[in-house]
Every structure is written in structure tokens, then in C-alpha cells.
Design a protein around this motif. Sequence first.
Motif, PDB file in Angstrom:
ATOM      1  N   SER A 191      73.914  54.531  53.326  1.00 15.30           N
ATOM      2  CA  SER A 191      73.072  53.762  54.495  1.00 15.30           C
ATOM      3  C   SER A 191      71.628  53.291  54.191  1.00 15.30           C
ATOM      4  N   LEU A 192      71.075  54.148  53.310  1.00 14.71           N
ATOM      5  CA  LEU A 192      69.545  53.796  52.994  1.00 14.71           C
ATOM      6  C   LEU A 192      69.443  52.885  51.851  1.00 14.71           C
ATOM      7  N   ASP A 193      70.695  52.268  51.538  1.00 13.42           N
ATOM      8  CA  ASP A 193      70.668  51.456  50.382  1.00 13.42           C
ATOM      9  C   ASP A 193      70.210  51.703  48.861  1.00 13.42           C
ATOM     10  N   ILE A 194      70.378  52.902  48.750  1.00 18.09           N
ATOM     11  CA  ILE A 194      70.315  53.326  47.291  1.00 18.09           C
ATOM     12  C   ILE A 194      71.364  52.847  46.421  1.00 18.09           C
ATOM     13  N   GLY A 195      70.832  52.402  45.163  1.00 14.87           N
ATOM     14  CA  GLY A 195      71.931  51.267  44.593  1.00 14.87           C
ATOM     15  C   GLY A 195      73.008  52.063  44.138  1.00 14.87           C
ATOM     16  N   THR A 196      73.061  53.224  42.971  1.00 12.90           N
ATOM     17  CA  THR A 196      74.207  53.726  42.547  1.00 12.90           C
ATOM     18  C   THR A 196      74.139  55.095  42.696  1.00 12.90           C
ATOM     19  N   VAL A 197      75.174  56.004  43.082  1.00 12.01           N
ATOM     20  CA  VAL A 197      75.204  57.396  43.274  1.00 12.01           C
ATOM     21  C   VAL A 197      76.177  57.945  42.180  1.00 12.01           C
ATOM     22  N   ILE A 198      75.356  59.032  41.627  1.00 11.72           N
ATOM     23  CA  ILE A 198      76.062  59.696  40.498  1.00 11.72           C
ATOM     24  C   ILE A 198      76.328  61.261  41.140  1.00 11.72           C
ATOM     25  N   ASN A 199      77.585  61.491  40.956  1.00 13.53           N
ATOM     26  CA  ASN A 199      78.015  63.028  41.367  1.00 13.53           C
ATOM     27  C   ASN A 199      78.739  63.631  40.413  1.00 13.53           C
ATOM     28  N   LYS A 200      78.293  64.762  39.798  1.00 17.15           N
ATOM     29  CA  LYS A 200      79.038  65.240  38.746  1.00 17.15           C
ATOM     30  C   LYS A 200      80.397  65.812  39.229  1.00 17.15           C
ATOM     31  N   LYS A 201      80.356  66.465  40.681  1.00 10.78           N
ATOM     32  CA  LYS A 201      81.656  67.172  40.876  1.00 10.78           C
ATOM     33  C   LYS A 201      82.761  65.952  41.094  1.00 10.78           C
ATOM     34  N   PHE A 202      82.430  64.723  41.404  1.00 12.92           N
ATOM     35  CA  PHE A 202      83.429  63.691  41.622  1.00 12.92           C
ATOM     36  C   PHE A 202      83.850  63.374  40.318  1.00 12.92           C
ATOM     37  N   ILE A 203      82.937  63.149  39.305  1.00  9.70           N
ATOM     38  CA  ILE A 203      83.377  62.710  38.174  1.00  9.70           C
ATOM     39  C   ILE A 203      84.300  63.564  37.257  1.00  9.70           C
ATOM     40  N   ALA A 204      83.976  64.941  37.496  1.00 13.65           N
ATOM     41  CA  ALA A 204      84.786  65.933  36.588  1.00 13.65           C
ATOM     42  C   ALA A 204      86.025  66.042  37.333  1.00 13.65           C
ATOM     43  N   ALA A 205      86.040  66.108  38.652  1.00 15.09           N
ATOM     44  CA  ALA A 205      87.532  66.154  39.327  1.00 15.09           C
ATOM     45  C   ALA A 205      88.265  64.945  39.028  1.00 15.09           C
ATOM     46  N   SER A 206      88.030  63.776  38.773  1.00 18.36           N
ATOM     47  CA  SER A 206      88.580  62.490  38.294  1.00 18.36           C
ATOM     48  C   SER A 206      89.284  62.804  37.076  1.00 18.36           C
ATOM     49  N   HIS A 207      88.371  63.327  36.215  1.00 15.75           N
ATOM     50  CA  HIS A 207      89.030  63.503  34.829  1.00 15.75           C
ATOM     51  C   HIS A 207      90.185  64.885  34.747  1.00 15.75           C
ATOM     52  N   THR A 244      64.434  46.722  40.861  1.00 12.68           N
ATOM     53  CA  THR A 244      65.504  46.035  41.516  1.00 12.68           C
ATOM     54  C   THR A 244      66.959  47.028  41.591  1.00 12.68           C
ATOM     55  N   LYS A 245      67.005  48.002  40.541  1.00  9.33           N
ATOM     56  CA  LYS A 245      68.144  48.896  40.425  1.00  9.33           C
ATOM     57  C   LYS A 245      67.718  50.536  40.355  1.00  9.33           C
ATOM     58  N   THR A 246      68.144  50.943  41.274  1.00  7.89           N
ATOM     59  CA  THR A 246      67.921  52.457  41.307  1.00  7.89           C
ATOM     60  C   THR A 246      69.250  53.352  41.437  1.00  7.89           C
ATOM     61  N   VAL A 247      69.276  54.320  40.658  1.00  6.16           N
ATOM     62  CA  VAL A 247      70.498  55.124  40.576  1.00  6.16           C
ATOM     63  C   VAL A 247      69.797  56.726  40.952  1.00  6.16           C
ATOM     64  N   ALA A 248      70.611  57.444  41.726  1.00  6.71           N
ATOM     65  CA  ALA A 248      70.341  58.762  42.214  1.00  6.71           C
ATOM     66  C   ALA A 248      71.488  59.561  41.907  1.00  6.71           C
ATOM     67  N   GLU A 249      71.115  60.934  41.389  1.00  8.30           N
ATOM     68  CA  GLU A 249      72.088  61.801  41.440  1.00  8.30           C
ATOM     69  C   GLU A 249      72.159  62.619  42.577  1.00  8.30           C
ATOM     70  N   VAL A 250      73.318  62.565  43.270  1.00  5.35           N
ATOM     71  CA  VAL A 250      73.358  63.114  44.688  1.00  5.35           C
ATOM     72  C   VAL A 250      74.625  64.039  44.515  1.00  5.35           C
ATOM     73  N   GLU A 251      74.322  65.455  44.461  1.00  2.00           N
ATOM     74  CA  GLU A 251      75.112  66.408  44.145  1.00  2.00           C
ATOM     75  C   GLU A 251      75.861  67.153  45.682  1.00  2.00           C
ATOM     76  N   ASN A 252      74.812  66.778  46.736  1.00  2.61           N
ATOM     77  CA  ASN A 252      75.228  67.167  48.098  1.00  2.61           C
ATOM     78  C   ASN A 252      76.279  66.246  48.583  1.00  2.61           C
ATOM     79  N   VAL A 253      77.484  66.517  48.608  1.00  3.25           N
ATOM     80  CA  VAL A 253      78.306  65.421  49.227  1.00  3.25           C
ATOM     81  C   VAL A 253      78.196  64.926  50.296  1.00  3.25           C
ATOM     82  N   ASP A 254      77.403  65.783  51.351  1.00  4.38           N
ATOM     83  CA  ASP A 254      77.425  65.249  52.690  1.00  4.38           C
ATOM     84  C   ASP A 254      76.191  64.115  52.602  1.00  4.38           C
ATOM     85  N   TYR A 255      75.263  64.168  51.699  1.00  2.52           N
ATOM     86  CA  TYR A 255      74.276  62.931  51.561  1.00  2.52           C
ATOM     87  C   TYR A 255      74.599  61.815  51.133  1.00  2.52           C
ATOM     88  N   ILE A 256      75.888  61.614  50.695  1.00  4.97           N
ATOM     89  CA  ILE A 256      76.362  60.573  49.780  1.00  4.97           C
ATOM     90  C   ILE A 256      76.466  59.227  50.940  1.00  4.97           C
TER      91      ILE A 256
END
Length: 446
Positions: free
Chosen positions: A339-355, A322-334
Motif C-alpha cells: 500500500s506504501l508502494d514499496i517496489g519489490t518485497v523479499i521474504n525468506k520464509k516464503f522463498i524457502a516454503a516454495s522450494h 526508481t527501483k526499491t527492494v525491501a526485505e520484509v520478514e514480518n508477514v503482517d507488514y507485507i
Amino acid sequence: MKIIIAGAGAVGTHLAKLLSGEKQDIILIDEDEEKLSKVGSNFDLMTINLSSTSISGLKEAGVTGCDLFIAVTPIESQNMTACMLATSLGAKKTVARIDNYEYLLPKHKEFFAQLGVHSLIYPEMLAARDIVDAVRMSWIRQWWEFAGGALVLIGTKMRETAEILNVPLHELGGRNIPFHIVAIKRGAETIIPRGDDYIRLNDVVYFTTTKKYIPYIRKIAGKENYADIRNVMIMGGSRIAVRAVQYMPDYMRTKIIESNLARCHRLTELVDDNVMVINGDGRDVELLLEEGIKNTEAFVALTDSSETNILACLAAKRLGVTKTVAEVENVDYISMAESLDIGTVINKKFIAASHIYQMMLDADVSNVKCLTFANADVAEFTVKEGSMITRAAVKNIGLPKGATIGGLIRNGEGILVTGNTIIQPDDHVVVFCLGMMIKKLEKYFN
């Protein structure tokens, strides 16, 4: 602001690009000239080829009097040393990227501040927390709590079963509805909705609400039949995976599949006995079936390859997860992952940038959350006495286009905001905005 970033790796480069768009005075330093050459020509910033722990080099970069010094090289000790040197040379505020959880304990904060390291950031730990938030509920894409959970932000995708499809927002229950729709992600576009906007099939809708009304949102989103998550399978035994299993609730059973045998042995030392570590390839469908993928509600892909993680999540979905989570560090692939309906995307760069972005703000901001798919941010502002936001009802304040107030917390209680709401000093106000607009919103809260 004058900002010096030490380290032209993934996090440093992303931050430099982000902040250069904010018209800040950005200087990016690194020992690797090749890394710098990929960045400097395309963005409004200065690059300097030097070591972040060179005193003469830091002086050359103009660290004396700089507003913010950010050390995000891959080497923790180098980041700590660079911050100490920068403070002693006159930097006003420093941030170091670390990979040692012990340093983040509150009892050590004053110690590091005295050394000249004012803030610490551990992107892997932040990513692990986001993963655990994502897998708590199978029907939610993104989940974020404000003021200890008094107000929550929920992002969920609209399927055919949703009750609120193709209805103008102003018809969704009138003024007494127990939620506020702060944004709609439709294809590549993020919409800050008005009353005459509609919710369409496959939109990702972001709600703010209180915890009491989460079951109601689940109902109107048509997600009541989604199974609760009890079993989680993680592909890739990275540091994020180790942190994630440590944060998982006790009722969840977790398996980690790791292809490197030596890493498997190390994982058995790092995780609790109730976490099963399996040596194998997480892309091997036979192995997944053997390990019970059919009875698994959540699959998390955390290898160092964005492509592998996306494909593995697609395979897991086809096997009934039911639930999938993908670490996608390549920003171009987000956007492709969406569009492929991957559930949740995690990106360390974005998370660090927010903080780190939060540390640039003059206003009192206790939370900044980057919504990876939506190219948007959520911030929690504390309202100052006499600030502009308190002088009139919300509808008459004149917030910039692309920003909306999702709710507020007053005396520990979450309150939804209407156009007639008058915000008071000491309220915690949750603002949703497109792009990196938070800096433009400061003047309303100072």
C-alpha cells in the motif's frame, strides 16, 4: 503425508502453518517450549518439545516411516545431523537448511544423499537471486524464468502512462497478442482474469511471454522512460547482501552501507574490490546524498528490521530512486509495504516454503515460485504420458477456479496457450494459481 519439521523459528513456523492448512499430518519439534506454545494452539498440528538431534526424541516424534523430514533450525550442523539421524531411523526424504554455498555444488549432491541428506536449502542464497532478478529491470516488480528463459513471468505496476488501462482484456489485440495476463493484483485482491476483466490504475499485472516480446510489454505498460539500472545501493551488510553482490551483473556498480564497523571490515574480505563498503547509517539522508543516491537507480534494504527496510525504501523513492527492494520478514507488514508502494518485497520464509513445498509434490515439478504480494504461486509441471491434461483442449480440461495456464515450453521453445491448445506429453507447462493450490493440480499432470 506425515511431515516432521525440526525448528520452530521463522521458516519452520511459517512452513508448519502453511502445511497444516493443506490437511497434512504435521509435527513441529523444537527445544524451546516457548516458541512451540505460540504455534500449537492456533493450528492443526502437533508440537513436541525435544532436540532434533536426540535419537530417542526423533523416535518419539515418529520419524520412522515419515514422508518428509525438514530441518530448519538456525544451526547448519544441527540440521545436517538431524537429517542423517532421521534417514537412518527410516524417514523417506530429508531437507536441511544450510548457510554454506559449497554444499550446494552438484559434485557434492551424491555425497550428502549417501549420508542421508537428500535436499539442501539455502534461503539467503535464494533471496539474493530474487533480488538480482528484481533489479535487472527498473520497471519490473517480479521476474521469473522457466526452462532457462524460454518463457518468462513479469509482474509490473500500472501507472497513468500504461496503454492497456480500462480496456477489456478480450480487446487487447485478439488471439495473436504475444503475452498472456495470468493475474491481476488489485489492492488486497488477486484476480485470475477473464476476457471481460479490465486493468485499472495501480494494478500489479502479471504477464507470461517470451523474451523477444519484453520490449513490447514495456511499451504497453508505459514504462519506456524508466532508466536502466547501473548503480545499486544496498543498506545492510547481511549474508543476503553478500550473495546478492556476487550475483550482480558486471555492468552494475554496487555500494553496501553497513552501520557495524566490524561487519564492514568483514565485508571487505567477502566481496569483490569493485563493491564499495561504507560504514554508516543507511537511514541518514545526508549520508545517502553524499554517496550519490541521486544518481542511483536501485536501492535495496536488507537490515534485520522490516520496519527500517520499508521506511528506508520510502525515503529512497522520495530522493528519486526508481527501483526499491525491501526485505520484509514480518508477514503482517507485507500488505502495508504494497500500500506504501514499496517496489519489490523479499521474504525468506516464503522463498524457502516454495522450494520445500515443491518436494512434497508427487508430480514432476521443476520450479515453484511464491509471488509474495499476490498470495499466489507459479509452478512448472512436466507433463506425463496419458495424463489428464493431454486428453482435451485446455478450455475443456476443467482446471479448478483460481488456476490458469500461463504458457508452455515444447522442445525448448516458449509457446503461449489459448483455450484451443492441446498439451502434449513432455511439455513443460507453467501454471499460475491462488493460495497453495498446487497440490490440487497434480492430478492433471500425473
